[in-house]
Design an enzyme around this catalytic site. Sequence first.
Site, mmCIF file in Angstrom:
data_model
loop_
_atom_site.group_PDB
_atom_site.id
_atom_site.type_symbol
_atom_site.label_atom_id
_atom_site.label_comp_id
_atom_site.label_asym_id
_atom_site.label_seq_id
_atom_site.Cartn_x
_atom_site.Cartn_y
_atom_site.Cartn_z
ATOM 1 N N ASP A 73 0.820 -1.210 0.000
ATOM 2 C CA ASP A 73 0.000 0.000 0.000
ATOM 3 C C ASP A 73 0.853 1.259 0.000
ATOM 4 O O ASP A 73 1.804 1.397 0.780
ATOM 5 C CB ASP A 73 -0.900 -0.016 1.243
ATOM 6 C CG ASP A 73 -1.753 1.233 1.366
ATOM 7 O OD1 ASP A 73 -2.609 1.444 0.502
ATOM 8 O OD2 ASP A 73 -1.536 2.001 2.329
ATOM 9 N N HIS A 119 4.678 5.322 -2.074
ATOM 10 C CA HIS A 119 5.184 6.693 -2.187
ATOM 11 C C HIS A 119 5.252 7.372 -0.817
ATOM 12 O O HIS A 119 5.914 8.405 -0.672
ATOM 13 C CB HIS A 119 4.301 7.520 -3.138
ATOM 14 C CG HIS A 119 2.841 7.374 -2.869
ATOM 15 N ND1 HIS A 119 2.061 6.430 -3.492
ATOM 16 C CD2 HIS A 119 2.012 8.046 -2.032
ATOM 17 C CE1 HIS A 119 0.811 6.528 -3.056
ATOM 18 N NE2 HIS A 119 0.753 7.509 -2.169
ATOM 19 N N GLU A 138 1.574 -0.113 -4.867
ATOM 20 C CA GLU A 138 0.673 1.001 -5.155
ATOM 21 C C GLU A 138 1.506 2.267 -5.071
ATOM 22 O O GLU A 138 2.027 2.616 -4.006
ATOM 23 C CB GLU A 138 -0.471 1.087 -4.152
ATOM 24 C CG GLU A 138 -1.439 2.213 -4.514
ATOM 25 C CD GLU A 138 -2.228 2.750 -3.325
ATOM 26 O OE1 GLU A 138 -3.162 3.545 -3.562
ATOM 27 O OE2 GLU A 138 -1.916 2.410 -2.183
ATOM 28 N N ASP A 175 -3.035 4.018 -11.868
ATOM 29 C CA ASP A 175 -4.246 4.840 -11.768
ATOM 30 C C ASP A 175 -4.573 5.546 -13.076
ATOM 31 O O ASP A 175 -5.745 5.833 -13.352
ATOM 32 C CB ASP A 175 -4.091 5.876 -10.660
ATOM 33 C CG ASP A 175 -4.279 5.276 -9.273
ATOM 34 O OD1 ASP A 175 -4.774 4.141 -9.178
ATOM 35 O OD2 ASP A 175 -3.916 5.938 -8.285
ATOM 36 N N HIS A 214 -7.104 3.630 -15.051
ATOM 37 C CA HIS A 214 -8.434 3.759 -14.449
ATOM 38 C C HIS A 214 -9.052 5.103 -14.765
ATOM 39 O O HIS A 214 -10.215 5.198 -15.171
ATOM 40 C CB HIS A 214 -8.375 3.590 -12.930
ATOM 41 C CG HIS A 214 -9.650 4.001 -12.255
ATOM 42 N ND1 HIS A 214 -9.881 5.303 -11.836
ATOM 43 C CD2 HIS A 214 -10.791 3.317 -11.988
ATOM 44 C CE1 HIS A 214 -11.094 5.388 -11.335
ATOM 45 N NE2 HIS A 214 -11.660 4.201 -11.405
ATOM 46 N N HIS A 221 -11.081 -0.801 -4.776
ATOM 47 C CA HIS A 221 -11.629 -0.328 -3.497
ATOM 48 C C HIS A 221 -11.447 1.172 -3.326
ATOM 49 O O HIS A 221 -12.316 1.852 -2.782
ATOM 50 C CB HIS A 221 -10.983 -1.090 -2.333
ATOM 51 C CG HIS A 221 -9.607 -0.627 -1.975
ATOM 52 N ND1 HIS A 221 -8.462 -1.162 -2.528
ATOM 53 C CD2 HIS A 221 -9.173 0.328 -1.120
ATOM 54 C CE1 HIS A 221 -7.404 -0.562 -2.021
ATOM 55 N NE2 HIS A 221 -7.800 0.351 -1.175
ATOM 56 N N ASP A 222 -10.310 1.705 -3.794
ATOM 57 C CA ASP A 222 -10.061 3.140 -3.659
ATOM 58 C C ASP A 222 -11.020 3.951 -4.519
ATOM 59 O O ASP A 222 -11.644 4.900 -4.060
ATOM 60 C CB ASP A 222 -8.626 3.472 -4.065
ATOM 61 C CG ASP A 222 -7.658 3.383 -2.905
ATOM 62 O OD1 ASP A 222 -8.094 3.553 -1.749
ATOM 63 O OD2 ASP A 222 -6.464 3.143 -3.140
ATOM 64 N N GLY A 237 -14.531 3.473 -3.216
ATOM 65 C CA GLY A 237 -14.652 3.956 -1.849
ATOM 66 C C GLY A 237 -14.265 5.402 -1.648
ATOM 67 O O GLY A 237 -14.637 6.008 -0.635
#
Length: 584
Positions: free
Chosen positions: A244, A247, A281, A306, A309, A374-375, A378
């Site tokens: 997770d 960065h 991530e 990302d 997405h 989920h991010d 959510g």
Amino acid sequence: MIFEVWAPKATAVEVDVLGGRRPMEQRPGGWWSADVPDAGHGTRYAYVVDGGGPYPDPRSRRQPDGIFGPSAVYDHGHFTWSDERWTGRDLRGSVIYELHVGTFTQEGTFEAAIERLGHLSELCVDFVEIMPVAPVPGGRNWGYDGVDLYAVNETYGGPDGLKSFVDACHREGIGVILDVVYNHLGPSGNFLHPFGPYFGGFAGSYWGEAVNLDGPGSDEVRRYFIENALQWLRDYHIDGLRLDAVHALHDKRATHLLAELSAEVDALACAVGRPLSLIAESDLNDPRMVRSLDAGGLGMTAQWNDDVHHALHTAVSGETHGYYEDFAGLEALAKVLTRGVFHDGGWSTFRERAHGSPYTGVPGHRLVACVQNHDQVGNRPAGDRLPMAALKLGAGLLLTSPFTPMLFMGEEWGARTPFPFFSDHVEPELRDTEGGRREKEFDGFGYAWEAPNPSDEQTFLNAKLDWGELKEEAHWSLLCWYRDLIALRKALPELSDPRFDRVRVTYDREGGDWLVMWRGESVELSRGEAVCVAVNFSGEPVTLPVRVGTVLLAADDNVAAGPDGLRLPPQSLAICRATQGPDV
């Protein structure tokens, strides 16, 4: 049994076990130990540091009474595995399915999740990625407030429950990826401070204090996280880790923690005889993340992407607020499909600066992409999902792209259940202010923040998947679409080919209504037959000058191939074998 704990600044450490406190002997390197012959599997214990405590073991393998209770001795040898023939899964060519154990089923346990593995097997996914399972406050949480990082949430079934789940996945031919959090610990039940310099003393991210990876005492702190990773891969037979928010790992050493971890995991893979994956991530858009150690990279197997997405979401939803602003228009989607990322050194409006670097030479399978996760579900105030029509188009492009595709639980049938942020803090101050902290985190994203209370149990209950939806024709039809897409991806080598020079994209530069992606060996020369993925995003039918040989799969029964080209109904997608023309 010998109890051991690292507490380099302590002057006295005791182990509270079997009804009494026993002094521990100081050893080199800040370690303390005590031999308690009568202790064994299941024995409760805790540590007292300079009179403070008792505290759970920082390396507790089990917290049967929750994060504020004592630890329990857990002997990995007490579990009997049946996956001795499991040889692992390679990430290349795979499809990942992300799930949250607590909401995947109504029961919210590993045992109940095992009962649904047949569904995932029929879907033909290769990996299940489970959100963090470390102990958390209360009975409900996304998992990113975890403490006692070596233990498993008892609400889900504890360590034996996780092992049973992994064992069952392997029987179904499915690998398991575990989401782990090493950049911070949760604000409640974090008892690492009394033991040693685990933290850097400054905010590493919105979520919490940065861990100490490069300051005084950081050698042992780094080992704490590396050994945690090795535990999951070795003792729980996990096939990969999703790391997770890397960065937010503050590490100025010459050898970054991720590089050190990569080398250790490579060595373990040799020892256990199966591939082990590390998926980072990262929002840095830095290709060094996925370059090999010998090429000067950090050695991650893959990273979340990302940009893909955002480009897909904008194309199928029309949303352009917040971080979606730069992805408006099909030019952004065309770029990520052919270059891997959008922000490759150019201007990022959301960040108000240049961002990223080109991913030249990086194959697509090293980039994990999705339509939902989920991010991205959510992080929306209400946790609402994309509608079915948008999912059909998004999945059609994702599952024919050069990336490693990932689905989010329930997406495959268009689940209507939301997935908002939820938690269950014990302390009133944390519980009562959770919603405000969440809103503040997304200040400037362009949302009118009307979110359910994350501390309300109903928010959590509403997020549980409703498997009964599969009895409805529309949901079943979408599931069949996802199954067909994954089956086609596995049947046609062109669709899983990770090479970006085998991808060509053309699109409507005027109205932004259609896009065509070509996959195949002859793509670079723009001639000959290849696999064609044609999408009509508009509300009107469109005819594209594509010379179709065979329609392989279509999202609408009214897709038609004729002498004048490929006719696509509104909001539809077709995958064909076709001859490439000079214009499309």
